[in-house]
Enzyme design. Structure first.
Site, PDB file in Angstrom:
ATOM      1  N   SER A 221       0.828  -1.202   0.000  1.00 23.47           N
ATOM      2  CA  SER A 221       0.000   0.000   0.000  1.00 23.47           C
ATOM      3  C   SER A 221       0.861   1.251   0.000  1.00 23.47           C
ATOM      4  CB  SER A 221      -0.901   0.018   1.226  1.00 23.47           C
ATOM      5  OG  SER A 221      -1.902  -0.944   1.126  1.00 23.47           O
ATOM      6  N   GLY A 222       0.465   2.234  -0.810  1.00 23.40           N
ATOM      7  CA  GLY A 222       1.189   3.496  -0.875  1.00 23.40           C
ATOM      8  C   GLY A 222       2.331   3.499  -1.857  1.00 23.40           C
TER       9      GLY A 222
END
Length: 483
Positions: A221-222
């Site tokens: 994520s990210g």
């Protein structure tokens, strides 16, 4: 089984050659995280990739991020949401998330003002670093932003990197992984996620629709999604799709993805086992009132309320919704080693905001309620996809049938007593039922809480139904202990 990754789509505004402190992006999203079906990556493959390390005294890889200037890293909003800058460090210039490269503190974080935890829209944030990254152009490098109104063609190869786990429910890996996956048509993506979450104009999708096996996963994520060396997206979220039966489907075994609006009373119970501020899913629970959560006693007995957070109002374990501290815990005084009287209450420090859409209290049954054999009940939870596996990150639901009490007792005669304070539900053929992490979750009939998931022999095993606490027998205890 296939999986579509959803990413925050980036359009950078013109900045006249000077990067502003807070670049103005409109975004798309990708969330969920690790790299599945990828290969080990070298620094030169993605010198813009950084590991986002979270903790208090000990820091561990939690998300990915991308260097866009010596002092600015861009990431998903759901990663820093609810945290402080002091709880983060970034590691740049290393393919190992735990060593090497440059370790730099974060001075502050900026989350997009329109970020929605419930829809995961505008899932973007900036980390402003305390000191500048040494950009050498080889191991560390800023990635270019896309031109405003840039378009990405369906099927275009997208390059994704990260340290997330390499299988759903698995642990993160130490070595940076890489994979190339195609951009998915926006309408196809929206159709695939119908009933789960909306695909907005600020999102872009990528993945292998033919047979899955390659994309991002938990821990990525990210992180970056690049096309032709330009940062097109930020890994945001995703979910798996496949056959309904069997453990491959995830947590509630044999179930389907569930919108939180279909079970707004269900909550994820997050436990910090080490006392370092890192909370992981341990059990599931149900909202009884603005300040009371009911769950399994075996989940919360002999624990400190300060080590718990209740996550309400989201279909995702770690994104959006409301995170609430727990003030006190009450366990049934007659709970025993046979899991009889398996019920407990969590009293919240601050009241939940109930909106009757994503968060709502569930009704208790009458004390004289009788459940009929083969009657349908709805079970939800955030648990694992297989026995002993990790949670997959999102809510699943399944419809089971009430199993005759005497038959259930007979099936478990050599394993554990089934008392009058228990009820049984399941599919005796196997393939559907609760699993690790679903314990404490709701068993519901006609929007009434009739059971609390308690125990079973294995996960969705044939002729081993799920056993729950019979809530009708616990109503006097619940009412006498609710504040």
């Amino acid at each position: 089984m296939f999986r579509i990754l959803v990413v925050t789509f980036l359009f950078a505004t013109a900045y006249g050659g000077v990067l502003p402190e807070v670049p103005q992006f409109a975004m798309d999203w990708v969330r969920d995280g690790r790299i599945v079906g990828g290969q080990n990556a070298d620094n030169k493959d993605a010198p813009y990739q950084v590991a986002m390390l979270y903790g208090r005294t000990t820091f561990s890889q939690s998300c990915g991020g991308s260097i866009i200037s010596p002092t600015v890293v861009v990431c998903a909003a759901h990663c820093p949401d609810g945290t402080t800058a002091a709880q983060w460090k970034i590691r740049a210039g290393s393919t190992n998330s735990g060593s090497g490269g440059q370790l730099i503190d974060v001075s502050r974080m900026i989350i997009h003002s329109s970020y929605s935890g419930s829809t995961i829209d505008f899932d973007i944030s900036l980390y402003i670093l305390s000191s500048a990254i040494n950009i050498d152009g080889v191991n560390t490098k800023a990635i270019p932003l896309p031109a405003q109104n840039a378009a990405v063609a369906d099927g275009a190869p997208a390059f994704v990197t990260g340290w997330g786990s390499t299988r759903e429910g698995g642990s993160t890996v130490a070595t940076l992984q890489k994979v190339t996956i195609p951009i998915v048509n926006q309408q196809t993506c929206a159709s695939a996620y119908t009933g789960f979450n909306s695909i907005t104009a600020r999102m872009i999708c990528a993945g292998n629709l033919a047979n899955g096996g390659q994309d991002a996963c938990q821990g990525d994520s990210g992180g970056p999604l690049a096309v032709n060396g330009v940062l097109i997206g930020i890994t945001s979220w995703g979910a798996s799709f496949g056959p309904k039966a069997g453990a491959d489907q995830g947590r509630i075994v044999g179930g389907e993805l569930a919108e939180i609006s279909s079970a707004p009373y269900v909550v994820a119970l997050m436990y910090d086992s080490l006392g370092i501020g890192r909370y992981n899913l341990r059990c599931t629970g149900s909202i009884l009132s603005e300040t009371v959560i009911v769950t399994s006693a075996r989940c919360i007995e002999k624990t400190d309320p300060r080590q718990w957070k209740v996550h309400a109002g989201s279909s995702f374990v770690e994104i959006g919704g409301q995170y609430m501290d727990v003030g006190s815990i009450i366990v049934h005084e007659n709970f025993n080693e046979n899991w009889d009287n398996d019920i407990g209450l969590m009293i919240l420090s601050i009241a939940l905001q109930l909106d009757d859409v994503s968060t709502a209290a569930i009704s208790l049954p009458s004390e004289d309620l009788v459940l009929q054999d083969d009657e349908a009940v709805f079970v939800t939870g955030f648990g694992s996809v297989e026995e002993g596996g990790a949670a997959t990150g999102y809510l699943l639901g399944v419809t089971l049938k009430i199993v005759n009490q005497n038959e259930c007792r007979s099936l478990y005669a050599d394993y554990n007593p089934v008392t009058d304070r228990m009820m049984c539900a399941g599919n005796l053929a196997g393939g559907e039922g609760i699993c690790d992490g679903d314990v404490g979750g709701p068993i519901v009939r006609n929007n009434v809480l009739v059971g609390i998931s308690s125990w079973s022999k294995g996960c969705a095993v044939s002729r081993q139904p799920d056993v729950g606490t019979r809530v009708s027998s616990m109503v006097p205890w619940i009412l006498s202990n609710m504040p």
